[in-house]
Motif scaffolding. Structure first.
Motif, short mmCIF file in Angstrom:
data_model
loop_
_atom_site.label_atom_id
_atom_site.label_comp_id
_atom_site.label_asym_id
_atom_site.label_seq_id
_atom_site.Cartn_x
_atom_site.Cartn_y
_atom_site.Cartn_z
N CYS A 108 1.81 -8.68 9.01
CA CYS A 108 3.05 -7.90 9.11
C CYS A 108 3.36 -7.58 10.58
N SER A 127 4.79 2.03 3.48
CA SER A 127 3.83 1.04 4.00
C SER A 127 2.41 1.42 3.66
N THR A 131 -1.76 -1.32 8.26
CA THR A 131 -0.69 -1.79 9.14
C THR A 131 -0.96 -1.26 10.54
N THR A 139 8.12 3.43 9.40
CA THR A 139 7.84 3.66 7.98
C THR A 139 8.18 5.11 7.62
#
Ligand code: 13P
Ligand code: SF4
Length: 330
Positions: A108, A127, A131, A139
């Motif tokens: 991502c 999310s 990440t 997010t």
């Protein structure tokens, strides 16, 4: 001591005296520096045994937010260290091997995710914690596998939601909440690897065994599961279930704590597809070793840093997750 060389290598590459009592030295350094060692269930057994706290991604974030220690050694992967640093910016956050990344977080990239978000105006962005800090900065609310269902449920049914980056977790959450969230097309290379055929063969050999699976696994694997949950939920289920044996479809590090908590029960790791190895390990998680943990504490290297501007935005989506989790008693 050559920090330039260490930077290139990603860890403090100093020889450790094999005659030294490594565990005693780690404990001594920990006291001296007022440090705390937090370890994820996917770490090696010896790291889990020496840690002050072991847990899943949610528990590690909760612990990092409240610890009074001056130094946090995060025995896990990079995004977990970033989350700890964002929650406790005044503390020094260390990781034994800086190269301990995550294939799911890598699937991502920030700019592409930002573009995806722009293409979906009016959508709430949820999310997974796996990440980068930069993705968390764009997010609305972060989730982990422990709280994803409850956090998604906390939004009205008609809410338009982007869920990233794990398509398997997203599909699973859609299936149990009746939502139609839009996904980012990412996955974890470890959890995608489990072999349906090999799990079925194990099930034939051990018909009484329950199949436990992490929701990062593909849907075809989840269909074989008797219980689906985060690492902490799988552990809790193994403790509470009357079953005596379990086939476990998640990174095999969790078997260490399962076996410790349930000495009379049998835990069989679910095998991956394309290997002769019986269990499935995350190569990133396993970069951390006891020797690197010792050097990391001794030299306070490598340090996790997060761009303060990014951290200022990312902290909102992480705090929102912690607040909802606290209200829900998670
Ligand atoms: P949990 O810690 O939420 O179970 O997630 C597992 C994982 O893949 C961590 O990288
Ligand atoms: Fe990332 Fe998968 Fe490893 Fe977890 S197991 S750190 S999701 S690559």
């Amino acid at each position: 001591m050559n920090r330039e060389k260490w930077l290139k290598k990603g860890f403090a590459d100093e020889p450790v005296d094999p005659a030294m009592d490594l565990k005693a030295e780690i404990s001594r350094l920990k006291e001296e520096k007022n440090a705390v060692i937090l370890a994820h269930y996917y770490q090696t057994g010896e790291i889990q045994d020496i840690a002050d706290f072991i847990g899943d991604s949610l528990a590690l974030a909760q612990w990092a937010a409240k610890t009074k220690a001056d130094v946090i050694v995060l025995c896990g992967v990079h995004f977990m260290g970033e989350t700890a640093k964002i929650l406790s910016p005044e503390k020094k956050v260390l990781i034994p091997d800086y190269r301990a990344g995550c294939s799911l977080a890598d699937s991502c990239p920030t700019e592409e995710f930002e573009q995806f978000v722009k293409e979906h105006p009016g959508y709430t962005v949820i999310s997974y914690v796996n990440t980068t800090a930069a993705v968390k900065a764009v997010t609305d609310v972060v989730v982990t596998s422990t709280n994803a269902k409850q956090i998604v449920d906390s939004f009205p049914k008609e809410e338009k939601i982007i869920f990233g980056p794990d398509r398997n977790l997203g599909n699973y959450i859609n299936s149990i909440t009746g939502r139609e969230m839009v996904f980012w097309n990412g996955a974890c290379h470890v959890h995608e690897q489990f072999s349906v055929e090999k799990i079925m063969e194990l099930k034939t050999l051990h018909p009484e065994a329950e199949v436990l699976a992490h929701p990062e696994c593909k849907g075809v694997v989840l269909q074989l599961a008797d219980f689906i949950g985060s690492t902490a939920a799988l552990l809790k289920h193994a403790i509470c279930s009357p079953a005596r044996s379990f086939i476990v479809a998640t990174e095999s590090g969790i078997l260490h704590e399962m076996q410790k908590k349930c000495p009379g029960k049998t835990f069989i790791p679910a095998p991956p597809n394309d290997s002769t190895c019986a269990c499935n390990e995350c190569s990133f998680m396993r970069l951390n070793t006891l020797e690197k943990l010792y050097n990391c504490l001794k030299y306070e290297f490598p340090v996790i840093e997060v761009d303060p501007e990014v951290a200022l935005k990312a902290v909102n989506s992480i705090r929102r997750m912690l607040d909802i989790s606290e209200k829900l008693g998670l």
